[in-house]
Design an enzyme around this catalytic site. Structure first.
Site, PDB file in Angstrom:
ATOM      1  N   GLU A   1      45.703  36.547  41.729  1.00 44.74           N
ATOM      2  CA  GLU A   1      45.760  35.642  40.568  1.00 44.74           C
ATOM      3  C   GLU A   1      46.068  36.636  39.404  1.00 44.74           C
ATOM      4  O   GLU A   1      46.885  36.400  38.549  1.00 44.74           O
ATOM      5  CB  GLU A   1      44.532  34.654  40.277  1.00 44.74           C
ATOM      6  CG  GLU A   1      44.549  33.698  41.323  1.00 44.74           C
ATOM      7  CD  GLU A   1      43.598  32.460  40.754  1.00 44.74           C
ATOM      8  OE1 GLU A   1      42.403  33.027  40.401  1.00 44.74           O
ATOM      9  OE2 GLU A   1      43.662  31.399  40.986  1.00 44.74           O
TER      10      GLU A   1
ATOM     11  N   TYR B   1      27.710  29.455  36.853  1.00 44.01           N
ATOM     12  CA  TYR B   1      28.079  28.032  37.293  1.00 44.01           C
ATOM     13  C   TYR B   1      26.618  27.624  37.770  1.00 44.01           C
ATOM     14  O   TYR B   1      26.207  26.171  37.614  1.00 44.01           O
ATOM     15  CB  TYR B   1      29.168  27.915  38.403  1.00 44.01           C
ATOM     16  CG  TYR B   1      30.570  28.439  37.864  1.00 44.01           C
ATOM     17  CD1 TYR B   1      31.297  27.525  37.410  1.00 44.01           C
ATOM     18  CD2 TYR B   1      30.906  29.646  37.938  1.00 44.01           C
ATOM     19  CE1 TYR B   1      32.453  27.957  36.839  1.00 44.01           C
ATOM     20  CE2 TYR B   1      32.153  30.186  37.693  1.00 44.01           C
ATOM     21  CZ  TYR B   1      33.090  29.043  37.031  1.00 44.01           C
ATOM     22  OH  TYR B   1      34.088  29.754  36.567  1.00 44.01           O
TER      23      TYR B   1
ATOM     24  N   LYS C   1      45.452  23.161  39.083  1.00 48.38           N
ATOM     25  CA  LYS C   1      44.359  24.113  39.049  1.00 48.38           C
ATOM     26  C   LYS C   1      44.205  24.004  37.509  1.00 48.38           C
ATOM     27  O   LYS C   1      42.710  23.909  37.298  1.00 48.38           O
ATOM     28  CB  LYS C   1      44.887  25.469  39.099  1.00 48.38           C
ATOM     29  CG  LYS C   1      43.829  26.480  38.634  1.00 48.38           C
ATOM     30  CD  LYS C   1      43.604  27.877  39.715  1.00 48.38           C
ATOM     31  CE  LYS C   1      42.511  28.123  39.234  1.00 48.38           C
ATOM     32  NZ  LYS C   1      42.329  29.705  39.330  1.00 48.38           N
TER      33      LYS C   1
HETATM   34  P1  NAD Z   1      37.771  38.589  48.662  1.00 46.02           P
HETATM   35  O1  NAD Z   1      36.497  39.173  49.455  1.00 46.02           O
HETATM   36  O2  NAD Z   1      38.223  37.287  48.754  1.00 46.02           O
HETATM   37  O3  NAD Z   1      39.069  39.372  48.784  1.00 46.02           O
HETATM   38  C1  NAD Z   1      38.998  40.700  48.808  1.00 46.02           C
HETATM   39  C2  NAD Z   1      40.156  41.434  49.515  1.00 46.02           C
HETATM   40  O4  NAD Z   1      40.155  42.678  49.531  1.00 46.02           O
HETATM   41  C3  NAD Z   1      40.029  41.072  51.034  1.00 46.02           C
HETATM   42  O5  NAD Z   1      41.417  40.282  51.449  1.00 46.02           O
HETATM   43  C4  NAD Z   1      39.736  42.273  51.702  1.00 46.02           C
HETATM   44  O6  NAD Z   1      40.592  42.572  52.875  1.00 46.02           O
HETATM   45  C5  NAD Z   1      40.527  43.303  50.828  1.00 46.02           C
HETATM   46  N1  NAD Z   1      40.143  44.486  50.889  1.00 46.02           N
HETATM   47  C6  NAD Z   1      38.637  44.935  51.051  1.00 46.02           C
HETATM   48  N2  NAD Z   1      38.678  46.555  51.015  1.00 46.02           N
HETATM   49  C7  NAD Z   1      39.959  46.845  50.861  1.00 46.02           C
HETATM   50  C8  NAD Z   1      40.294  48.086  50.869  1.00 46.02           C
HETATM   51  N3  NAD Z   1      39.586  49.103  50.946  1.00 46.02           N
HETATM   52  N4  NAD Z   1      41.743  48.529  50.576  1.00 46.02           N
HETATM   53  C9  NAD Z   1      42.440  47.122  50.288  1.00 46.02           C
HETATM   54  N5  NAD Z   1      42.045  46.017  50.357  1.00 46.02           N
HETATM   55  C10 NAD Z   1      40.513  45.835  50.479  1.00 46.02           C
HETATM   56  O7  NAD Z   1      37.304  38.934  47.171  1.00 46.02           O
HETATM   57  P2  NAD Z   1      37.695  37.948  45.716  1.00 46.02           P
HETATM   58  O8  NAD Z   1      39.191  37.799  45.943  1.00 46.02           O
HETATM   59  O9  NAD Z   1      37.119  38.916  44.498  1.00 46.02           O
HETATM   60  O10 NAD Z   1      37.162  36.528  46.028  1.00 46.02           O
HETATM   61  C11 NAD Z   1      35.627  36.307  46.189  1.00 46.02           C
HETATM   62  C12 NAD Z   1      35.213  34.908  46.334  1.00 46.02           C
HETATM   63  O11 NAD Z   1      35.585  34.097  45.009  1.00 46.02           O
HETATM   64  C13 NAD Z   1      35.954  34.402  47.356  1.00 46.02           C
HETATM   65  O12 NAD Z   1      35.421  33.371  48.185  1.00 46.02           O
HETATM   66  C14 NAD Z   1      37.454  33.533  46.697  1.00 46.02           C
HETATM   67  O13 NAD Z   1      37.673  32.556  47.462  1.00 46.02           O
HETATM   68  C15 NAD Z   1      36.418  33.274  45.455  1.00 46.02           C
HETATM   69  N6  NAD Z   1      37.430  33.098  44.247  1.00 46.02           N
HETATM   70  C16 NAD Z   1      38.122  31.845  44.417  1.00 46.02           C
HETATM   71  C17 NAD Z   1      39.215  31.825  43.280  1.00 46.02           C
HETATM   72  C18 NAD Z   1      39.861  30.541  43.189  1.00 46.02           C
HETATM   73  O14 NAD Z   1      39.333  29.446  43.929  1.00 46.02           O
HETATM   74  N7  NAD Z   1      41.174  30.199  42.452  1.00 46.02           N
HETATM   75  C19 NAD Z   1      39.556  32.969  42.346  1.00 46.02           C
HETATM   76  C20 NAD Z   1      38.733  34.075  42.606  1.00 46.02           C
HETATM   77  C21 NAD Z   1      38.030  34.142  43.463  1.00 46.02           C
END
Ligand code: NAD
Length: 393
Positions: free
Chosen positions: A168, A12, A374
């Site tokens: 998701e 992006y 979305k």
């Molecule tokens: P994230 O960091 O948002 O979520 C990771 C989750 O894993 C957290 O809730 C954390 O508590 C959990 N976690 C960490 N260690 C753990 C463990 N040992 N055991 C179990 N759970 C554990 O990561 P993401 O979902 O990949 O997202 C990354 C970024 O990308 C974020 O800012 C997100 O908002 C963004 N994103 C946005 C969209 C969208 O807008 N639809 C989609 C995907 C990602």
């Protein structure tokens, strides 16, 4: 003589930098080159759908050539090995050395395994179209193995992390696997889909009412959430939890978080915990000829203490600011400060369900309106990059 602008990364941030810079700079003012490890620009926010098998790869992997080929931007498919900001050089894994007058680093983030034993070796991630293909093929192969042997670990999927990526993804599994199971003669109720979240709740970015809605919708469709319990270890066929429980599973997918790109964190530009620090105009705080866009930078609101989250919408907006500021670097004038606009957050819960908060007053959406919104935001992005015609169906 034309200045050499080198953009690292075709996600992006990198793509929007190239498109915007070319709007403001002619070919005689600047030679623009983008280096990306894939020949495609990948729509990361839709990868869960490719992993679940509800869309084709062409919908999430757009050839850079089609997006940039007629814009006088050179495209190099290669992987960045080293950035030498003091020598104004970039070295790739193929051994090529690229020089520049202005550099844009938009290399994104990497999976953070937090040092959890066995996790990196035994889990899959969802960071690229090939990762998504690998997940889909693996899940199908395990279901075939389950049909043949009845080994429950082959019919058990564990997704580690209940952020947007993890949720998701389980939403797609919940929608698509009943159909896959039917086609293989497997009873879907034999399949277990776990989403394990260390924090007290999944999706902490959303208000409680929407989180409850997501849990209820997905549990009804066969997902089991284990919250408040961290994954502490993984082997080829087990996941250990802090609670002492062990889940036997031959499919472990890790979506537990991201960290800065090590190529950026270790290259000698100023950084904070592996992510480059930037000025309000998105230049490196140590090297004014280096601009940053996307997750590999850490950006704080003016006077704020918490950085902006690493999201696609911010990477896209950073790319536009950087693209314009490059033209100022070449031709003179005043650079723009980066002022993000938050249009909201939308999460899909399968094909026909979703949740979201949109607009300045955080209007809540759920169900079909959220999932249509979305879809619309994806189409809006594709039309913004002139990508609709690049979809190679
Ligand atoms: P994230 O960091 O948002 O979520 C990771 C989750 O894993 C957290 O809730 C954390 O508590 C959990 N976690 C960490 N260690 C753990 C463990 N040992 N055991 C179990 N759970 C554990 O990561 P993401 O979902 O990949 O997202 C990354 C970024 O990308 C974020 O800012 C997100 O908002 C963004 N994103 C946005 C969209 C969208 O807008 N639809 C989609 C995907 C990602």
């Amino acid at each position: 003589m034309a200045k050499q602008i080198l953009i690292l990364g075709g996600g992006y941030g990198g793509l929007l930098t190239a498109l915007t810079a070319r709007k403001h700079l002619t070919a005689s003012e600047a030679n623009i080159t983008i280096i990306n490890r894939f020949p495609t620009h990948q729509i990361i926010t839709e990868l869960h759908r490719l992993a679940g098998g509800t869309i084709k790869e062409q919908a999430v992997a757009l050839p850079l050539q089609r997006l940039l080929g007629n814009k006088q931007v050179n495209i190099v498919v290669d992987t960045i090995k080293e950035i030498k900001p003091d020598d104004k050089k970039v070295i790739t894994t193929s051994g090529a050395v690229h020089t520049y007058d202005a550099l844009v680093v938009a290399l994104g983030s990497e999976t953070n395994y937090f040092g959890i034993p066995g996790l990196e070796e035994n889990s899959m991630v969802l960071k690229s179209a090939s990762d998504a293909n690998r997940i889909r093929e693996h899940v199908e192969a395990r279901l075939d193995a389950y049909k043949a042997s009845g080994n429950k670990a082959d019919a058990t999927i564990v997704v580690g992390g209940g952020g947007l990526t993890g949720v998701e993804l389980v939403g797609e599994f919940a929608d698509k696997l009943p159909e896959v199971c039917r086609s293989k003669g497997i009873d879907f109720s034999d399949v277990s889909i776990f989403c394990v979240e260390a924090g007290p709740a999944i999706l902490p970015v959303f208000p409680k009412v929407l989180i409850e809605r997501a849990v209820e919708s997905l549990e009804k469709r066969g997902v089991t959430f284990l919250t408040g319990v961290a994954i502490t270890e993984a082997t080829k066929n087990t996941v250990s939890l802090k609670s002492g429980q062990t889940i036997e599973s031959n499919t472990i997918i890790w979506t537990g978080g991201v960290k800065g790109n090590p190529v950026v964190g270790s290259c000698g530009i100023a950084e904070d915990r592996g992510r480059a620090t930037v000025t309000s105009t998105l230049q490196s705080t140590s090297h004014s000829d280096v601009f940053l866009a996307g997750d590999c930078a850490v950006v704080f609101p003016e006077g704020g203490e918490r950085p902006y989250p690493p999201t696609a919408q911010l990477a896209w907006q950073m790319g536009e600011t950087v693209g314009y500021n490059l033209s100022v670097q070449v031709k003179g004038g005043a650079m723009d400060k980066f002022v993000p606009v938050f249009s909201g957050t939308l999460g899909s819960l399968g094909r026909k369900d979703g949740i979201g908060t949109i607009g300045g007053n955080n209007t809540q959406l759920k169900g079909l309106p959220a999932s249509l919104m979305k879809e619309a935001s994806n189409i809006r992005y594709l039309s913004h990059i002139n990508g609709l015609s690049a979809l190679a169906y």
